[in-house]
Structure formats: structure tokens, C-alpha cells
Design a protein around this motif. Structure first.
Motif, PDB file in Angstrom:
ATOM      1  N   ASN A  81      33.642  55.215  -4.305  1.00  0.00           N
ATOM      2  CA  ASN A  81      33.922  56.400  -3.506  1.00  0.00           C
ATOM      3  C   ASN A  81      34.163  56.061  -2.038  1.00  0.00           C
ATOM      4  N   TYR A  82      34.283  54.784  -1.725  1.00  0.00           N
ATOM      5  CA  TYR A  82      34.468  54.383  -0.337  1.00  0.00           C
ATOM      6  C   TYR A  82      35.871  54.721   0.164  1.00  0.00           C
ATOM      7  N   ASN A  83      35.938  55.051   1.442  1.00  0.00           N
ATOM      8  CA  ASN A  83      37.220  55.178   2.131  1.00  0.00           C
ATOM      9  C   ASN A  83      37.495  53.816   2.762  1.00  0.00           C
ATOM     10  N   TYR A  84      38.401  53.052   2.164  1.00  0.00           N
ATOM     11  CA  TYR A  84      38.581  51.668   2.587  1.00  0.00           C
ATOM     12  C   TYR A  84      39.250  51.548   3.950  1.00  0.00           C
ATOM     13  N   THR A  85      39.975  52.557   4.370  1.00  0.00           N
ATOM     14  CA  THR A  85      40.499  52.545   5.733  1.00  0.00           C
ATOM     15  C   THR A  85      39.347  52.574   6.722  1.00  0.00           C
ATOM     16  N   GLU A  86      38.381  53.411   6.466  1.00  0.00           N
ATOM     17  CA  GLU A  86      37.203  53.470   7.329  1.00  0.00           C
ATOM     18  C   GLU A  86      36.403  52.179   7.243  1.00  0.00           C
ATOM     19  N   SER A  87      36.345  51.568   6.060  1.00  0.00           N
ATOM     20  CA  SER A  87      35.655  50.276   5.930  1.00  0.00           C
ATOM     21  C   SER A  87      36.276  49.240   6.865  1.00  0.00           C
ATOM     22  N   LEU A  88      37.606  49.198   6.901  1.00  0.00           N
ATOM     23  CA  LEU A  88      38.305  48.266   7.782  1.00  0.00           C
ATOM     24  C   LEU A  88      38.011  48.559   9.245  1.00  0.00           C
ATOM     25  N   LEU A  89      38.050  49.828   9.630  1.00  0.00           N
ATOM     26  CA  LEU A  89      37.837  50.180  11.031  1.00  0.00           C
ATOM     27  C   LEU A  89      36.403  49.922  11.464  1.00  0.00           C
ATOM     28  N   PHE A  90      35.439  50.228  10.588  1.00  0.00           N
ATOM     29  CA  PHE A  90      34.046  49.919  10.916  1.00  0.00           C
ATOM     30  C   PHE A  90      33.852  48.411  11.057  1.00  0.00           C
TER      31      PHE A  90
ATOM     32  N   PRO B 248      18.684  61.691  15.340  1.00  0.00           N
ATOM     33  CA  PRO B 248      18.011  61.167  14.153  1.00  0.00           C
ATOM     34  C   PRO B 248      19.017  60.471  13.249  1.00  0.00           C
ATOM     35  N   VAL B 249      18.647  59.313  12.751  1.00  0.00           N
ATOM     36  CA  VAL B 249      19.523  58.552  11.877  1.00  0.00           C
ATOM     37  C   VAL B 249      19.049  58.729  10.441  1.00  0.00           C
ATOM     38  N   GLU B 250      19.888  59.349   9.628  1.00  0.00           N
ATOM     39  CA  GLU B 250      19.499  59.594   8.253  1.00  0.00           C
ATOM     40  C   GLU B 250      19.757  58.376   7.385  1.00  0.00           C
ATOM     41  N   LYS B 251      18.939  58.200   6.370  1.00  0.00           N
ATOM     42  CA  LYS B 251      19.134  57.096   5.449  1.00  0.00           C
ATOM     43  C   LYS B 251      20.310  57.409   4.535  1.00  0.00           C
ATOM     44  N   MET B 252      20.979  56.323   4.102  1.00  0.00           N
ATOM     45  CA  MET B 252      22.057  56.522   3.155  1.00  0.00           C
ATOM     46  C   MET B 252      22.196  55.292   2.294  1.00  0.00           C
ATOM     47  N   ARG B 253      22.807  55.445   1.150  1.00  0.00           N
ATOM     48  CA  ARG B 253      23.012  54.337   0.237  1.00  0.00           C
ATOM     49  C   ARG B 253      24.274  53.609   0.642  1.00  0.00           C
ATOM     50  N   SER B 254      24.120  52.313   0.970  1.00  0.00           N
ATOM     51  CA  SER B 254      25.259  51.446   1.299  1.00  0.00           C
ATOM     52  C   SER B 254      26.120  51.999   2.424  1.00  0.00           C
ATOM     53  N   PHE B 255      25.514  52.875   3.250  1.00  0.00           N
ATOM     54  CA  PHE B 255      26.211  53.472   4.392  1.00  0.00           C
ATOM     55  C   PHE B 255      27.456  54.233   3.939  1.00  0.00           C
ATOM     56  N   ALA B 256      27.496  54.666   2.685  1.00  0.00           N
ATOM     57  CA  ALA B 256      28.663  55.400   2.197  1.00  0.00           C
ATOM     58  C   ALA B 256      28.644  56.810   2.742  1.00  0.00           C
ATOM     59  N   PHE B 257      29.816  57.419   2.875  1.00  0.00           N
ATOM     60  CA  PHE B 257      29.900  58.795   3.341  1.00  0.00           C
ATOM     61  C   PHE B 257      31.129  59.432   2.730  1.00  0.00           C
ATOM     62  N   PRO B 258      31.183  60.773   2.718  1.00  0.00           N
ATOM     63  CA  PRO B 258      32.313  61.452   2.080  1.00  0.00           C
ATOM     64  C   PRO B 258      33.619  61.144   2.784  1.00  0.00           C
ATOM     65  N   LEU B 259      34.686  61.237   2.038  1.00  0.00           N
ATOM     66  CA  LEU B 259      36.012  61.052   2.626  1.00  0.00           C
ATOM     67  C   LEU B 259      36.286  62.163   3.618  1.00  0.00           C
TER      68      LEU B 259
END
Length: 344
Positions: free
Chosen positions: A185-194, A51-62
Motif C-alpha cells: 500500500n506504499y506510495n513509492y513516489t513519496e518513498s523516493l522523496l522521503f 505528538p508523534v503517533e506510532k505507525m507500522r513501517s511509517f506507512a500512510f494513506p495515499l
């Protein structure tokens, strides 16, 4: 017809090409070697049962702790070699400012090369199940060979924007926030990798294939007498075959050959690939439209259920794989140069 599948392909690892990478994500505490093998061997459903849960701006905890040294096996396919190739090609065209910013963002991982982490988004799909829908954009009309954002950029629950095209827009925006010093609250390293991973995914034709067959995952057939599915042929098998036939099983040989074309006979094409007509970078809807067009023209024809794909299919299709890899690399470089240094 002889077999083109290596003896160890069922394990999907080649120990001679293993690389030691310092990974700092606590999410890797599970046995990733086993997880990767399971995910690749059972690729038919692309984990759509999750199941794919909804999220705001695809943000997630660090992600928390930063201290795990793992030996990461190079598992072949657009999940490993394809993504490695895309990012390696991009790195060759990074501006000095881009290379510096990328290195800064990679520091928390301990890695010094973006290409070695370009499959990270696949590695964490089990731990981040909401991200599964972001790897593809299935064309909902089984007769269409064009991408339509409102029709096709949806997840299994019909949520608009939850596809690889929407993800590219999203993570581009997050990196612009990073450059602009915006507090988030974004993890910008993860932003780059995604972002780097999804630029590869959108150029794999069957990641923008038809929803009715799950991008070729439901088309079960044979590739050189080995039972598989059409999606896996494009993800993995043809890249295996090309490396075996032409580059002594070397992904770096493949990278070098494509890079020579990009700086030589394809140089004018590369410049055109990097431009978004009438808009600023990125233009992932254009990329998705090209991919479904390639799927309709090259992936699906002659690949019906139960067929056995051999020399005729491979030798006429692997050049398309190379062009798509080149497009992904060229466009990733242009986008990151645009974000980090204001130029493409």
C-alpha cells in the motif's frame, strides 16, 4: 562586525530564485508559502510539540487529488538550498536506469527534476506530524560524540527505530519492494522523496546533535550580530553567507563548485564515501556517526549561548558544510543506483 544576514532573511524567501513547480499532492491545499515561513522563523523547537503517533513501517494513506499548480519560493537553508544541492549532486551521478526510474516515480507530481522536490518532506511535516521525528537522530548522552542505534534512534516516546537512520532503512526497503514488484500500500513516489530528503538530513551535523540542546536549537546566540540559534546557523545562515560571498547568491553556483571538487580533487574520497564497509548499502548509522563527530568537532566549539559568531567561525566551518553536502549527494546517488540498477 557587519551584518551577514540579508535584509529579507526574516521572510526567508528570495523572489528572484522562485521556481514554478507542478505539485500534485492535495496536502498542499493550505498556503504553503505562509507555512514555510512560520516553520523556518520558529525553528527552535523543530515542531517537537506535535505528538508523534506510532505507525507500522511509517506507512500512510495515499494522498488523493492530483491537480494543484503552485509557485514554490526557494527558502534557503538545509531545508531548501542544502537539500536542493544534495539531490542535484546526486542526479549528476545517476545511472541511466536510475534516472529513468526516478522520472517514472516523479510523473504523478508533474516535476521532472528530483532536486526541486527534495524539501517536500519538510513541506508536509505539519500535515504528516508522525514524520517529524524521522528528520533527526538526537544523541541521548550529552557527553557522547558517537551514534548508538539502540540508544539514539528513538522518538520522544522512546519508540525504537523512529529517527532519520531508521527512516533511511525503511524507505530503502520500500523502494526495493517497488523494484521487485511487491504488492504493498506504499506510495513509492513519496518513498523516493522521503529517502532523498533524509539522506540530506542525516549529513547535517546538528540533525545528529545532542538531545539536551535539541541539536543546537536551544543554543541561542548571534551570527554576525543577528540573533538566532546554532541549529539555524548550520541549516541556513552559513549556506546564505557562502552563496553571497562566492557565488553571487546562486545555489547553482554552489552546486557547480562542489561538483567540480567531487569529480576532481575529491574523486577518491567520493568512492570511499559510497562504500559501506562489511555491509550492503545503505549504512546510515555510519553517516549519523560522522555527523555527531562533526558536530562535536566543528559545530559546538566556540558556539556557546550568547556568543557572536563571525568570520572566524564561518570561514573555518563552511568547508565542513560543503563536505557534508557532497557526502549526502554521493551517497544518495550510490544508494539509488544500487536500488534501481543493482550497482553503486
Amino acid at each position: 562586525m557587519y551584518s551577514r544576514i540579508r535584509d529579507n532573511e526574516t521572510l526567508l524567501t528570495r523572489t528572484s530564485h522562485s521556481r514554478a513547480i507542478l505539485i500534485n499532492w492535495s496536502v498542499f491545499c493550505l498556503d504553503r508559502h505562509q507555512l514555510c515561513i512560520i516553520r523556518e522563523k520558529h525553528c527552535e523547537e523543530r515542531e517537537r510539540h506535535i505528538p508523534v503517533e506510532k505507525m507500522r513501517s511509517f506507512a500512510f494513506p495515499l494522498l488523493a487529488s492530483l491537480s494543484l499548480l503552485l509557485l514554490v519560493p526557494v527558502i534557503h537553508g538545509w531545508g531548501r538550498d542544502g537539500h536542493y544541492t544534495t539531490c542535484k549532486l546526486a542526479e549528476a551521478s545517476f545511472s541511466q536506469a536510475t534516472a529513468s526510474q526516478v522520472q517514472t516515480l516523479l510523473e504523478p507530481t508533474g516535476a521532472t527534476d528530483l532536486a526541486t522536490l527534495c524539501s517536500w518532506a519538510d513541506d508536509v511535516r505539519d500535515q504528516l506530524p508522525w514524520s517529524a521525528a524521522l528528520h533527526f537522530a538526537d544523541i541521548q548522552d550529552p557527553n557522547a560524540c558517537t551514534f548508538d542505534y539502540d540508544r539514539d534512534c528513538i522518538d520522544e516516546n522512546g519508540v525504537l527505530g523512529r529517527c532519520v537512520v531508521g527512516a533511511i532503512y525503511n524507505y530503502t526497503g520500500q523502494l526495493f519492494d517497488y523494484v521487485n514488484g511487491t504488492q504493498t500500500n506504499y506510495n513509492y513516489t513519496e518513498s523516493l522523496l522521503f529517502l532523498s530528503h533524509f539522506l540530506g538530513d542525516v549529513h547535517q551535523p546538528l540533525h545528529c546533535g545532542h538531545a539536551v540542546d535539541l541539536g543546537g536549537n536551544k543554543i541561542h546566540l548571534y551570527y554576525y550580530n543577528t540573533y538566532t540559534n546554532l541549529h539555524h546557523v548550520w541549516d541556513t545562515s552559513m549556506i546564505y553567507s557562502e552563496e553571497d560571498d562566492f557565488y553571487n547568491e546562486s545555489v547553482d553556483g554552489l552546486v557547480s563548485a562542489i561538483n567540480q571538487n567531487m569529480t576532481g580533487v575529491w574523486s577518491n574520497l567520493v568512492q570511499s564515501w559510497q562504500i559501506c564497509s562489511g555491509s550492503s548499502l545503505p549504512c546510515p548509522s555510519v553517516y549519523a556517526n560522522e555527523s555527531i563527530s562533526a558536530a562535536c568537532q566543528w559545530a559546538y566549539p566556540d558556539a556557546t549561548a550568547g556568543s557572536d559568531l563571525g568570520d572566524d567561525y564561518f570561514y573555518s566551518r563552511y568547508p565542513i558544510v560543503n563536505v557534508q553536502l557532497a557526502k549526502g549527494g554521493a551517497r544518495l546517488a550510490a544508494l539509488l543506483n544500487y536500488i534501481f540498477s543493482g550497482s553503486s
